[in-house]
Write a protein that holds these residues in place. Structure first.
Motif, PDB file in Angstrom:
ATOM      1  N   ILE A 238       2.474   9.280 -10.636  1.00 55.66           N
ATOM      2  CA  ILE A 238       1.592   9.387 -11.809  1.00 55.66           C
ATOM      3  C   ILE A 238       0.922  10.755 -11.834  1.00 55.66           C
ATOM      4  CG2 ILE A 238      -0.583   8.544 -12.808  1.00 55.66           C
ATOM      5  CD1 ILE A 238       0.294   5.721 -11.914  1.00 55.66           C
ATOM      6  N   ASP A 239       0.429  11.212 -10.683  1.00 56.44           N
ATOM      7  CA  ASP A 239      -0.207  12.531 -10.608  1.00 56.44           C
ATOM      8  C   ASP A 239       0.759  13.637 -11.009  1.00 56.44           C
ATOM      9  OD1 ASP A 239      -2.562  11.371  -9.781  1.00 56.44           O
ATOM     10  OD2 ASP A 239      -2.269  11.838  -7.657  1.00 56.44           O
ATOM     11  N   ALA A 240       2.000  13.549 -10.532  1.00 57.51           N
ATOM     12  CA  ALA A 240       3.001  14.573 -10.859  1.00 57.51           C
ATOM     13  C   ALA A 240       3.320  14.562 -12.350  1.00 57.51           C
ATOM     14  CB  ALA A 240       4.271  14.346 -10.038  1.00 57.51           C
ATOM     15  N   CYS A 241       3.490  13.390 -12.916  1.00 61.54           N
ATOM     16  CA  CYS A 241       3.774  13.280 -14.361  1.00 61.54           C
ATOM     17  C   CYS A 241       2.601  13.781 -15.180  1.00 61.54           C
ATOM     18  CB  CYS A 241       4.102  11.841 -14.737  1.00 61.54           C
ATOM     19  SG  CYS A 241       5.669  11.249 -14.096  1.00 61.54           S
ATOM     20  N   PHE A 242       1.400  13.384 -14.780  1.00 59.99           N
ATOM     21  CA  PHE A 242       0.194  13.780 -15.524  1.00 59.99           C
ATOM     22  C   PHE A 242       0.022  15.292 -15.539  1.00 59.99           C
ATOM     23  CE2 PHE A 242      -4.421  14.748 -15.291  1.00 59.99           C
ATOM     24  CZ  PHE A 242      -4.766  14.399 -16.588  1.00 59.99           C
ATOM     25  N   THR A 243       0.104  15.923 -14.380  1.00 60.77           N
ATOM     26  CA  THR A 243      -0.121  17.372 -14.314  1.00 60.77           C
ATOM     27  C   THR A 243       0.966  18.167 -15.023  1.00 60.77           C
ATOM     28  OG1 THR A 243       0.907  17.441 -12.126  1.00 60.77           O
ATOM     29  CG2 THR A 243      -1.493  17.282 -12.206  1.00 60.77           C
ATOM     30  N   ALA A 244       2.138  17.560 -15.229  1.00 61.93           N
ATOM     31  CA  ALA A 244       3.221  18.254 -15.921  1.00 61.93           C
ATOM     32  C   ALA A 244       3.037  18.261 -17.444  1.00 61.93           C
ATOM     33  CB  ALA A 244       4.564  17.610 -15.572  1.00 61.93           C
TER      34      ALA A 244
ATOM     35  N   LEU B  46       0.819  -1.209   0.000  1.00 58.09           N
ATOM     36  CA  LEU B  46       0.000   0.000   0.000  1.00 58.09           C
ATOM     37  C   LEU B  46       0.856   1.264   0.000  1.00 58.09           C
ATOM     38  CD1 LEU B  46      -2.873  -1.074   2.417  1.00 58.09           C
ATOM     39  CD2 LEU B  46      -3.003  -0.736  -0.049  1.00 58.09           C
ATOM     40  N   LEU B  47       1.965   1.238   0.739  1.00 55.67           N
ATOM     41  CA  LEU B  47       2.883   2.389   0.720  1.00 55.67           C
ATOM     42  C   LEU B  47       3.446   2.607  -0.679  1.00 55.67           C
ATOM     43  CD1 LEU B  47       4.805   1.911   4.096  1.00 55.67           C
ATOM     44  CD2 LEU B  47       3.180   3.721   3.508  1.00 55.67           C
ATOM     45  N   ARG B  48       3.844   1.529  -1.325  1.00 54.85           N
ATOM     46  CA  ARG B  48       4.405   1.628  -2.680  1.00 54.85           C
ATOM     47  C   ARG B  48       3.352   2.121  -3.670  1.00 54.85           C
ATOM     48  NH1 ARG B  48       8.242   3.304  -5.501  1.00 54.85           N
ATOM     49  NH2 ARG B  48       8.731   2.083  -7.333  1.00 54.85           N
ATOM     50  N   LEU B  49       2.128   1.639  -3.540  1.00 57.80           N
ATOM     51  CA  LEU B  49       1.054   2.100  -4.421  1.00 57.80           C
ATOM     52  C   LEU B  49       0.783   3.592  -4.239  1.00 57.80           C
ATOM     53  CD1 LEU B  49      -1.498  -0.849  -4.268  1.00 57.80           C
ATOM     54  CD2 LEU B  49      -0.118  -0.140  -6.225  1.00 57.80           C
ATOM     55  N   THR B  50       0.867   4.065  -3.012  1.00 55.47           N
ATOM     56  CA  THR B  50       0.698   5.500  -2.755  1.00 55.47           C
ATOM     57  C   THR B  50       1.808   6.296  -3.429  1.00 55.47           C
ATOM     58  OG1 THR B  50      -0.369   5.016  -0.653  1.00 55.47           O
ATOM     59  CG2 THR B  50       0.485   7.240  -0.937  1.00 55.47           C
ATOM     60  N   GLU B  51       3.046   5.825  -3.338  1.00 48.72           N
ATOM     61  CA  GLU B  51       4.166   6.494  -4.003  1.00 48.72           C
ATOM     62  C   GLU B  51       3.970   6.536  -5.518  1.00 48.72           C
ATOM     63  OE1 GLU B  51       7.727   4.398  -2.945  1.00 48.72           O
ATOM     64  OE2 GLU B  51       7.491   4.811  -0.812  1.00 48.72           O
TER      65      GLU B  51
END
Length: 185
Positions: free
Chosen positions: A47-53, A37-42
């Protein structure tokens, strides 16, 4: 608690002969799930950072029902190279949404399209399903398909077919989806 029924339909019990062995089985699984679960959160944050960029992020984030999970998948499916596909039909064939029509004599049939990226096809079908809850015309179109006798999966593929045509035009023109514009058309 004895005699109560859980939501799964299985009677609840406090019998130590049943509860304790189940606890022994679950404890190691919990230990395995915590790091996962920790790894999935990372990964989700990455993904969010890449997407918004990406420059097209706003275009896909604004889509009806796309949300934080489907918008990045849709953007990845379309990509940045606008010369990759000449028209929406090429894109729909590649994604596996366009039907394959076959005939012989007086018989016609539409088999499943096997040669396609299954994850991308599933992305568009999932998005079509979510769009029904956020877009009035999508819900109306889905109901029309069901009224014609189409199954839920067939209606979803048909709705995805319509959405890809709209999204292709938005993507090519680099303009956000405007529901009023497409309802008028």
């Amino acid at each position: 608690m004895l005699g109560q029924i859980a939501t799964s339909g299985i009677p609840l019990t406090e019998d130590p002969a049943i509860v304790e062995p189940m606890q022994w089985l679950v404890q190691p699984l919990i230990g395995q799930l915590k790091p996962l679960l920790l790894r999935l959160t990372e990964i989700t944050l990455k993904i969010d950072a890449c997407f918004t960029a990406l420059p097209d992020a706003a275009l896909f984030a604004a889509l009806a029902g796309a949300g934080e999970h489907l918008a990045p998948r849709l953007l990845a499916a379309f990509g940045e190279d606008r010369l990759r596909f000449d028209n929406a039909q090429q894109m729909m064939c590649y994604f596996g949404i366009a039907p394959v029509r076959e005939s012989s004599g007086k018989k016609n049939w539409v088999p499943w399209r096997w040669s396609c990226p299954i994850f991308l096809r599933q992305t568009f079908v999932e998005w079509a399903n979510q769009s029904r809850h956020h877009c009035a015309w999508a819900q109306t179109y889905y109901r029309m398909q069901r009224a014609k006798g189409n199954s839920h999966p067939a209606a979803m593929r048909s709705l995805a077919f319509k959405w890809i045509r709209i999204l292709f035009r938005c993507w090519k023109n680099r303009e956000a989806y405007d529901e009023a514009k497409y309802v008028a058309l």
